[in-house]
Design a protein around this motif. Structure first.
Motif, PDB file in Angstrom:
ATOM      1  N   ASP A  37       1.551  -7.777   1.319  1.00 42.61           N
ATOM      2  CA  ASP A  37       0.489  -6.849   1.718  1.00 42.61           C
ATOM      3  C   ASP A  37       0.803  -5.474   1.126  1.00 42.61           C
ATOM      4  OD1 ASP A  37      -0.616  -4.654   3.565  1.00 42.61           O
ATOM      5  OD2 ASP A  37      -1.714  -6.425   4.239  1.00 42.61           O
ATOM      6  N   SER A  38      -0.129  -4.938   0.348  1.00 43.94           N
ATOM      7  CA  SER A  38       0.142  -3.681  -0.363  1.00 43.94           C
ATOM      8  C   SER A  38       0.352  -2.499   0.580  1.00 43.94           C
ATOM      9  CB  SER A  38      -0.992  -3.362  -1.344  1.00 43.94           C
ATOM     10  OG  SER A  38      -2.222  -3.228  -0.660  1.00 43.94           O
ATOM     11  N   LYS A  40       1.497  -2.896   4.052  1.00 44.11           N
ATOM     12  CA  LYS A  40       2.689  -3.178   4.852  1.00 44.11           C
ATOM     13  C   LYS A  40       3.965  -3.044   4.032  1.00 44.11           C
ATOM     14  CE  LYS A  40       4.996  -6.963   7.336  1.00 44.11           C
ATOM     15  NZ  LYS A  40       4.901  -8.377   7.760  1.00 44.11           N
ATOM     16  N   LYS A  76      -1.233  -5.586  -6.794  1.00 44.41           N
ATOM     17  CA  LYS A  76      -2.128  -5.480  -5.640  1.00 44.41           C
ATOM     18  C   LYS A  76      -2.420  -4.026  -5.250  1.00 44.41           C
ATOM     19  CE  LYS A  76      -2.166  -8.735  -2.599  1.00 44.41           C
ATOM     20  NZ  LYS A  76      -1.889  -9.697  -1.500  1.00 44.41           N
TER      21      LYS A  76
END
Length: 453
Positions: A37-38, A40, A76
């Motif tokens: 996740d970019s 997180k 991402k």
């Protein structure tokens, strides 16, 4: 792993090509794409944008495959070319505003000053004065090596006397530079204006072969003074004028609509970075870069920025300042590293300023509470009370018309009027300094004179 100035260099993207050759590699790749996740994994707990150097200490979810995880993270992050800016090898600079909006919103809230008790024009003149603006001139010079104390530096700027040494000249130059950025805020950026800013910053304050306001004619290597390690090799001098023109085109472009939109604070930060990156001068690059930042902020309507000192905080964190340049240069020209750091510094500077103003307001309220018991209170306005508050804290202190001009952003006539009235009320002692110039001393028994004991 290779390092520059202790900074871990990011993995080479070529490893992705190798990984995708076989089925097992492709399976691992898509597992990481789904897992990563970019937001997180791309920011630390304080919301700061992570370079590989910081990612490797936090990427516990990916164990022995941190390099792959970081390369996928970069994919991402939705990085896009930034404003047609390129390095000397013609490779684009990239950026993303994803994850930066919270900091931009915070800056927007703080820079309005609506949270401060400055509703009246008199309140603003008491607290948003030239004396506050002097902070940036002093701190910027100290960041570049000036050793004059803050007290002496403020006296130098308030009195307008001649500089006595190189450090004082740097401070005077920075003060003139701040005035110049405001004077030129309605003009487009040109190479000539950049040269003018450098000339003002370095005139009569030169320590090397630099000529004030002239582009360097040789190579520049930014080195760690302690270790001698080269931190940045600036673009070769034949590229400088072309790159400066590119910076001017970027500054003058609208960038106000649709996919071309660039937030003005982001744009000002990028101008700061580009001047530091190009390093077009033998001396004064940092001061010129910070001047460009202020110039664009004022040009973009952020008038309150003239009261905010970013140099004071950059001076307190020089290593992080240097790393923000390094992170961008070592991570495929990702400007977001520098932008994110600059936004953090701006927020801290605004919070610092808020604390300063609130302390001044509290001091004034305390003085009012004390002076309300004096029989002369009805004859005093807020400017008189502000002067007396300082006089009560520092008996024997000498006030001058010039000092009040700077402290309250008022005319010499108004400043003289405030001081003369207090002298006529026997609350200050007026004496001749030299010629037609007078000083006003705070008497040791001021509380008795005010009858507040």
């Amino acid at each position: 792993m290779a390092k520059i100035e202790g900074v871990e260099l990011p993995p080479n993207s070529a490893m992705l090509d190798t990984l995708l050759v076989d089925a097992a590699g492709r399976k691992l790749f898509f597992e990481f794409v789904e897992k990563l996740d970019s937001y997180k994994h791309g920011f630390d707990s304080k919301g700061n944008y992570l370079h590989w150097d910081g990612f490797i200490t936090r990427a516990r979810d990916f164990k022995d495959n941190k390099a792959l995880a970081y390369l996928i993270l970069k994919m991402k992050r939705s990085l896009t070319p930034h404003g047609k800016l390129v390095c000397e090898q013609n490779k684009p600079f990239f950026s993303t505003e994803n994850g930066l909006m919270a900091k931009l919103h915070k800056i927007g809230e703080l820079i309005s000053f609506e949270h401060l008790q400055l509703a009246t024009a008199q309140g603003k003149s008491l607290h948003l004065a030239r004396g506050v603006i002097m902070e940036e001139a002093i701190s910027s010079a100290q960041l570049e090596g000036a050793v004059t104390t803050r007290c002496v530096a403020k006296e130098l700027l308030e009195t307008g006397r001649e500089a006595r040494d190189l450090s004082e000249q740097m401070i005077v130059n920075n003060w003139n530079l701040i005035q110049s950025t405001e004077a030129h805020k309605d003009q487009p950026l040109t190479v000539e204006l950049i040269l003018l800013f450098n000339k003002i910053a370095t005139e009569d304050a030169l320590e090397n072969e630099h000529r004030a306001g002239e582009i360097r004619n040789g190579p520049v290597f930014v080195r760690n003074i302690m270790t001698g390690e080269t931190v940045h090799e600036a673009p070769a001098h034949p590229h400088i004028e072309q790159m400066l023109q590119m910076v001017c085109d970027y500054a003058n472009a609208e960038h106000k609509q649709g996919s071309d939109f660039i937030h003005p604070i982001v744009k000002a930060s990028v101008l700061h970075f580009m001047l530091g990156y190009i390093h077009p001068f033998f001396d004064g690059n940092g001061r010129t870069a910070r001047a460009l930042f202020y110039w664009f902020m004022l040009k973009s309507g952020y008038e309150n920025f003239k009261y905010i000192s970013i140099s004071a905080l950059l001076k307190a964190a020089p290593k992080q300042y240097m790393k923000s340049f390094l992170f961008t240069e070592t991570d495929n020209n990702d400007l977001t590293h520098f932008i994110d750091f600059q936004l953090t510094i701006i927020i801290r500077a605004l919070e610092r300023f808020t604390g300063y103003i609130n302390s001044k307001i509290n001091e004034l309220h305390n003085a009012i509470a004390l002076l309300e018991h004096s029989p002369v209170y009805a004859k005093l306005n807020l400017h008189h009370i502000a002067i007396l508050e300082k006089a009560l804290k520092h008996s024997g202190r000498t006030f001058t018309v010039k000092e009040l001009e700077n402290d309250f952003s008022i005319s010499p006539t108004a400043a003289r009027g405030y001081l003369d009235k207090l002298a006529e009320m026997d609350l200050l002692i007026k004496f001749k300094l030299k010629g037609r110039t007078f000083g006003y001393i705070a008497p040791a028994n001021l509380e008795e004179r005010l009858q507040v004991r």
